[in-house]
Design a protein around this motif. Structure first.
Motif, PDB file in Angstrom:
ATOM      1  N   UNK A  31       0.825  -1.216   0.000  1.00  0.00           N
ATOM      2  CA  UNK A  31       0.000   0.000   0.000  1.00  0.00           C
ATOM      3  C   UNK A  31       0.863   1.272   0.000  1.00  0.00           C
ATOM      4  N   UNK A  32       2.185   1.092  -0.003  1.00  0.00           N
ATOM      5  CA  UNK A  32       3.054   2.273   0.008  1.00  0.00           C
ATOM      6  C   UNK A  32       3.598   2.597  -1.375  1.00  0.00           C
ATOM      7  N   UNK A  33       3.924   1.557  -2.166  1.00  0.00           N
ATOM      8  CA  UNK A  33       4.493   1.836  -3.491  1.00  0.00           C
ATOM      9  C   UNK A  33       3.626   1.221  -4.580  1.00  0.00           C
ATOM     10  N   UNK A  34       2.556   0.540  -4.169  1.00  0.00           N
ATOM     11  CA  UNK A  34       1.624  -0.036  -5.132  1.00  0.00           C
ATOM     12  C   UNK A  34       2.155  -1.293  -5.844  1.00  0.00           C
ATOM     13  N   UNK A  35       3.316  -1.840  -5.453  1.00  0.00           N
ATOM     14  CA  UNK A  35       3.763  -3.084  -6.108  1.00  0.00           C
ATOM     15  C   UNK A  35       2.794  -4.203  -5.775  1.00  0.00           C
ATOM     16  N   UNK A  36       2.678  -5.128  -6.716  1.00  0.00           N
ATOM     17  CA  UNK A  36       1.781  -6.262  -6.508  1.00  0.00           C
ATOM     18  C   UNK A  36       2.491  -7.515  -6.949  1.00  0.00           C
ATOM     19  N   UNK A  37       2.182  -8.629  -6.309  1.00  0.00           N
ATOM     20  CA  UNK A  37       2.675  -9.908  -6.801  1.00  0.00           C
ATOM     21  C   UNK A  37       1.737 -11.023  -6.356  1.00  0.00           C
ATOM     22  N   UNK A  38       1.848 -12.190  -7.033  1.00  0.00           N
ATOM     23  CA  UNK A  38       0.959 -13.298  -6.661  1.00  0.00           C
ATOM     24  C   UNK A  38       1.249 -13.771  -5.243  1.00  0.00           C
ATOM     25  N   UNK A  39       0.286 -14.425  -4.629  1.00  0.00           N
ATOM     26  CA  UNK A  39       0.502 -14.967  -3.286  1.00  0.00           C
ATOM     27  C   UNK A  39       1.446 -16.167  -3.403  1.00  0.00           C
ATOM     28  N   UNK A  40       2.562 -16.183  -2.664  1.00  0.00           N
ATOM     29  CA  UNK A  40       3.504 -17.301  -2.796  1.00  0.00           C
ATOM     30  C   UNK A  40       2.901 -18.596  -2.227  1.00  0.00           C
ATOM     31  N   UNK A  41       3.281 -19.747  -2.795  1.00  0.00           N
ATOM     32  CA  UNK A  41       2.788 -21.020  -2.243  1.00  0.00           C
ATOM     33  C   UNK A  41       3.689 -21.494  -1.111  1.00  0.00           C
ATOM     34  N   UNK A  42       4.997 -21.123  -1.233  1.00  0.00           N
ATOM     35  CA  UNK A  42       5.967 -21.599  -0.236  1.00  0.00           C
ATOM     36  C   UNK A  42       6.620 -20.410   0.426  1.00  0.00           C
ATOM     37  N   UNK A  43       7.101 -20.665   1.630  1.00  0.00           N
ATOM     38  CA  UNK A  43       7.862 -19.638   2.337  1.00  0.00           C
ATOM     39  C   UNK A  43       9.171 -19.387   1.596  1.00  0.00           C
ATOM     40  N   UNK A  44       9.547 -18.125   1.430  1.00  0.00           N
ATOM     41  CA  UNK A  44      10.794 -17.759   0.772  1.00  0.00           C
ATOM     42  C   UNK A  44      12.001 -18.279   1.545  1.00  0.00           C
ATOM     43  N   UNK A  45      11.856 -18.409   2.861  1.00  0.00           N
ATOM     44  CA  UNK A  45      12.985 -18.695   3.713  1.00  0.00           C
ATOM     45  C   UNK A  45      13.169 -20.188   3.955  1.00  0.00           C
ATOM     46  N   UNK A  46      12.077 -20.930   4.292  1.00  0.00           N
ATOM     47  CA  UNK A  46      12.238 -22.343   4.661  1.00  0.00           C
ATOM     48  C   UNK A  46      11.463 -23.273   3.736  1.00  0.00           C
ATOM     49  N   UNK A  47      10.715 -22.720   2.791  1.00  0.00           N
ATOM     50  CA  UNK A  47      10.014 -23.568   1.830  1.00  0.00           C
ATOM     51  C   UNK A  47       8.719 -24.172   2.343  1.00  0.00           C
ATOM     52  N   UNK A  48       8.381 -23.938   3.604  1.00  0.00           N
ATOM     53  CA  UNK A  48       7.150 -24.498   4.165  1.00  0.00           C
ATOM     54  C   UNK A  48       5.916 -23.960   3.432  1.00  0.00           C
ATOM     55  N   UNK A  49       4.851 -24.792   3.423  1.00  0.00           N
ATOM     56  CA  UNK A  49       3.627 -24.340   2.761  1.00  0.00           C
ATOM     57  C   UNK A  49       2.650 -23.735   3.750  1.00  0.00           C
ATOM     58  N   UNK A  50       3.110 -23.670   4.998  1.00  0.00           N
ATOM     59  CA  UNK A  50       2.177 -23.260   6.024  1.00  0.00           C
ATOM     60  C   UNK A  50       2.192 -21.732   6.188  1.00  0.00           C
ATOM     61  N   UNK A  51       1.655 -21.032   5.167  1.00  0.00           N
ATOM     62  CA  UNK A  51       1.603 -19.572   5.211  1.00  0.00           C
ATOM     63  C   UNK A  51       0.231 -19.134   5.729  1.00  0.00           C
ATOM     64  N   UNK A  52       0.252 -18.215   6.704  1.00  0.00           N
ATOM     65  CA  UNK A  52      -1.013 -17.845   7.345  1.00  0.00           C
ATOM     66  C   UNK A  52      -1.199 -16.322   7.332  1.00  0.00           C
ATOM     67  N   UNK A  53      -2.447 -15.888   7.070  1.00  0.00           N
ATOM     68  CA  UNK A  53      -2.704 -14.444   7.207  1.00  0.00           C
ATOM     69  C   UNK A  53      -2.707 -14.046   8.680  1.00  0.00           C
ATOM     70  N   UNK A  54      -2.171 -12.872   8.997  1.00  0.00           N
ATOM     71  CA  UNK A  54      -2.226 -12.376  10.379  1.00  0.00           C
ATOM     72  C   UNK A  54      -2.999 -11.060  10.393  1.00  0.00           C
TER      73      UNK A  54
END
Ligand code: ADP
Ligand code: ZN
Ligand code: ZN
Length: 728
Positions: free
Chosen positions: A463-486
């Motif tokens: 919301x600051x620079x307007x960049x957009x990207x698809x929702x990742x399936x895996x964590x960038x750091x550990x590859x886990x699929x357990x991504x949760x909205x907070x």
């Protein structure tokens, strides 16, 4: 020798000298006319400032003006003076300031002549029955025009909800005709279309003060929502119109709704010119012409309308004067509210600043007797003020941010057949996406900020620079699929409420749900039908709307601004809470406001909830005084940004080292990294200057600008000066 001194829209803080055009008659140039000039390799449109006989430029270097575009000045002197004053005060290049005071159409070289405005009338011997019963929109349009036997303008048709695209159809069918508009204004006894309301005693006192004289005075009309401020404006305007003078009304950006304009159109039998950002350049210019030629006695606009000339100025009104949209946040960073006072003073006319939550600056000016404080503390008509409840949610289980006691209250209000407004000032589904296994957060690659998760449509959005990207399936750091909205934004709150209240319509109002044309009007129509529903939305709901059937306003997160680093954070939070609360119980239904908070004991929050805004504001002013913050100090920020880390900071440091020995009475603080250091790929830093004395600060800033322009790094850095900044 004749030298033409020209203001040109360039970042340089100076004017430029030219020779007259080769073929020009000696008396054909007047200050205030546009000129086309060669500038580097380009041709630019500038404004002639002065005709003189001297110049510092060697004669051989002077070029002639290409063309003089106007025969008479475009603006009265006082508007040019206002723009020049603002250029000086806000440290903005004069050429850009002057050109920004003109409509875009003129800046681009459009010809300054009034276009013929037509009125539509139905043809005699035609009736509604001449239109097929199935063509409902055509019938409605015909009826609307027929309701105005004197004729109605295209703009007014649009404002009343008519389909202007069908005008041509009805014209071809020979049911309606255009007639040239005559600019004969009704005489003083025929100005009113509807009778004014009998004022209550508070309103009457306020009006009497305002109309007592016709010289410069600033009034702060400090009236709770629903107390009838607009009625006071209308009657003050009537007073001015009776003298043959004009009124200029500024409203916040989202406040300029068709309903607002209609209140003025319904009251008076005079043209109302409207200036806002969704008009075409030509339409804006036409409205500007109507104002400057005196054809529109009432002129309503957003921020930039402060530069609209009036032929016979009578009064200026700034509605919701506390609103941040009156301060331009980029480029020419002027405050239209503050300029309106300079303008009223120059024109020697009264000015009203109105608000239910006045800015602390304006309250301070009342305390100093610079402004006259007029208060309306009772709601007009039968409506009563809402009842505030601080709901302590510490340790309570929350269903995506909604507590059980709140769910119960919502149930009760829906059961009694009324409506509920749920306020959450975050759009999107959730403010962040986290990896449940390692704690990684989806961050923007160009900003120091988290990406907001959106579901409709599904993507991550900064919301600051307007960049957009698809929702990742895996964590960038550990590859886990357990991504949760907070956390929750409007979309998630809407979803949760849908689950909790499956039978009740949930209407979401935020920038995303209203971006399509007509979407907002559709939602508002449904609300105004009056059946039980839940409105969920951001601050878009807080401004300018009347929801007579809303009896419960729930603020999901009252804490969001309490601990902001910005000195205005508390003021802004309080204004937002009171403004949202003001939507409840406007008609005969008493309203309740529930604030969910983890800090029910926060002194300022509880003061606000129990004693109201006025008492809160007094306390907050004491705090500002003890920390020597505005309005007790004048401040300006020098901001700089560069593509490499440290560069902007180094630049500001060298400016400070160079300047602060020259201006020892100014308090310098910084350079510090900006609150969000990296934004849209740039590293940002800022230097804060403050002083008790405005002139001292102004001197320091002018000198600062000169030294920056000569700084060897100046062209590698983007820098700006913000005087009286709204945000730190
Ligand atoms: P504000 O601008 O302060 O929010 P408004 O001017 O919109 O308040 O007034 C709120 C409502 O009260 C409107 O419906 C208005 O018509 C009504 N109202 C205002 N003044 C009076 C009055 N003197 N008598 C009866 N109703 C009034
Ligand atoms: Zn992970
Ligand atoms: Zn970003």
């Amino acid at each position: 020798m004749i030298v033409l001194r020209v203001a040109i829209p360039s970042p340089l803080r100076r004017h430029f000298d030219y020779l007259p055009p080769l073929d020009a008659a000696p008396d054909s140039f007047h200050p205030g006319c546009r000129v086309k000039v060669p500038f580097g390799k380009r041709e630019l449109i500038g404004l002639l400032l002065e005709v003189t006989s001297e110049t510092d430029v060697p004669l051989s270097k002077l070029k002639p003006v290409i063309e003089i575009l106007d025969t008479t000045p475009l603006q009265p002197q006082y508007i040019r003076d206002l723009a020049l004053w603002a250029a000086d005060y806000y440290q903005h290049p004069i050429g850009d300031a002057l050109l920004q005071s003109l409509p875009v159409y003129l800046r681009k070289g459009g010809e300054c002549v009034a276009s013929h405005t037509y009125l539509w009338k139905t043809l005699p011997d035609t009736t509604l029955l001449d239109i097929s019963g199935r063509a409902h929109q055509q019938q409605a349009l015909y009826q609307l025009i027929d309701d105005h036997p004197q004729g109605i303008s295209q703009e007014a048709i649009k404002a009343e909800g008519g389909q202007t695209s069908l005008l041509a159809t009805l014209e071809t069918k020979q049911l309606i005709q255009r007639i040239q508009q005559k600019h004969i204004l009704p005489d003083a006894s025929h100005l009113l279309k509807e009778a004014p309301l009998p004022l209550n005693p508070e309103q009457q006192v306020a009006l009497n003060q305002i109309i007592q004289g016709q010289d410069y005075r600033t009034f702060l009309l400090d009236g709770i929502t629903g107390s009838g401020k607009t009625e006071v404006y209308l009657q003050a305007i009537h007073h001015v119109l009776k003298m043959g003078l004009q009124a200029l009304i500024l409203v916040p950006e989202i406040g300029l709704t068709p309903q607002t304009v209609q209140r003025f159109r319904h009251r008076f039998r005079v043209p109302v010119a409207v200036l806002h950002s969704s008009l075409t350049d030509k339409q804006r210019f036409d409205a500007w012409m109507q104002a400057s030629q005196g054809e529109a006695p009432i002129v309503i606009g957003t921020r930039s309308a402060i530069f609209t000339p009036l032929k016979s100025p009578g009064i200026i009104i700034i509605d919701e004067e506390h609103d941040s949209s009156f301060k331009q946040q980029d480029g020419f960073r002027y405050s239209a509210r503050d300029l309106s006072i300079v303008r009223a003073h120059a024109e020697q006319i009264p000015i009203i600043l109105g608000s239910a939550t006045p800015s602390l600056e304006s309250l301070h000016n009342c305390a100093l007797n610079r402004y006259q404080h007029l208060t309306l503390r009772k709601r007009a008509g039968n409506a009563s003020a809402p009842d505030f409840q601080l709901l302590d949610i510490k340790k309570l289980p929350l269903n995506n941010g909604i507590s059980a006691p709140l769910i119960n209250q919502i149930k009760q209000h829906l059961k009694q057949g009324t409506q509920v407004l749920v306020f959450i000032n975050r759009r999107g589904f959730a403010p962040s996406l986290i990896c449940h296994d390692c704690g990684w957060l989806a961050e923007c690659r160009r900003c120091d900020a988290r990406m907001t998760l959106h579901q409709k449509p599904a993507h991550l959005h900064c919301h600051h620079c307007d960049s957009q990207r698809p929702i990742p399936r895996h964590c960038d750091q550990c590859g886990s699929q357990s991504l949760k909205p907070v956390g929750a934004g409007t979309e998630r709150t809407e979803q949760t409420l849908n689950e909790l209240f499956p039978k009740t319509p949930i209407l979401r109002v935020d920038r995303d749900s209203t971006s399509r044309k007509g979407a907002m009007a559709k939602i508002m129509d449904q609300v105004h039908q009056g059946d039980p529903c839940i409105l969920v939305g951001t601050q878009m709901l807080a401004k300018g709307h009347h929801f007579p059937k809303v009896t419960l306003v729930a603020i999901l997160d009252a804490d969001a601004g309490l601990f902001s680093t910005d000195f205005r954070g508390m003021e802004r939070t309080a204004q937002m809470i009171i403004q949202v609360a003001g939507r409840a119980g406007r008609a005969d239904h008493p309203g309740t406001v529930v604030l969910q908070t983890h800090h029910a004991e926060h002194p300022l929050l509880s003061l606000l909830a129990t004693k109201g805004y006025e008492v809160f504001a007094k306390e907050e002013l004491k705090r500002r005084h003890s920390f020597q913050l505005p309005p007790y100090q004048h401040i300006a920020i020098l901001r700089a940004e560069a593509a490499y880390t440290g560069r902007a900071e180094g630049f500001l440091q060298s400016i400070r080292d160079h300047q602060y020995t020259v201006f020892p009475q100014i308090q310098w603080s910084g350079p510090f990294p900006s609150p969000m250091e990296k934004r849209a790929g740039f590293f940002r830093s800022q230097l804060l200057l403050s002083s008790h004395s405005r002139p001292l600060l102004q001197n320091a800033l002018s000198s600062l600008c000169l030294s920056i322009e000569q700084h060897p790094m100046a062209n590698k850095i983007r820098w700006t000066i913000d005087v009286d900044p709204y945000d730190l």
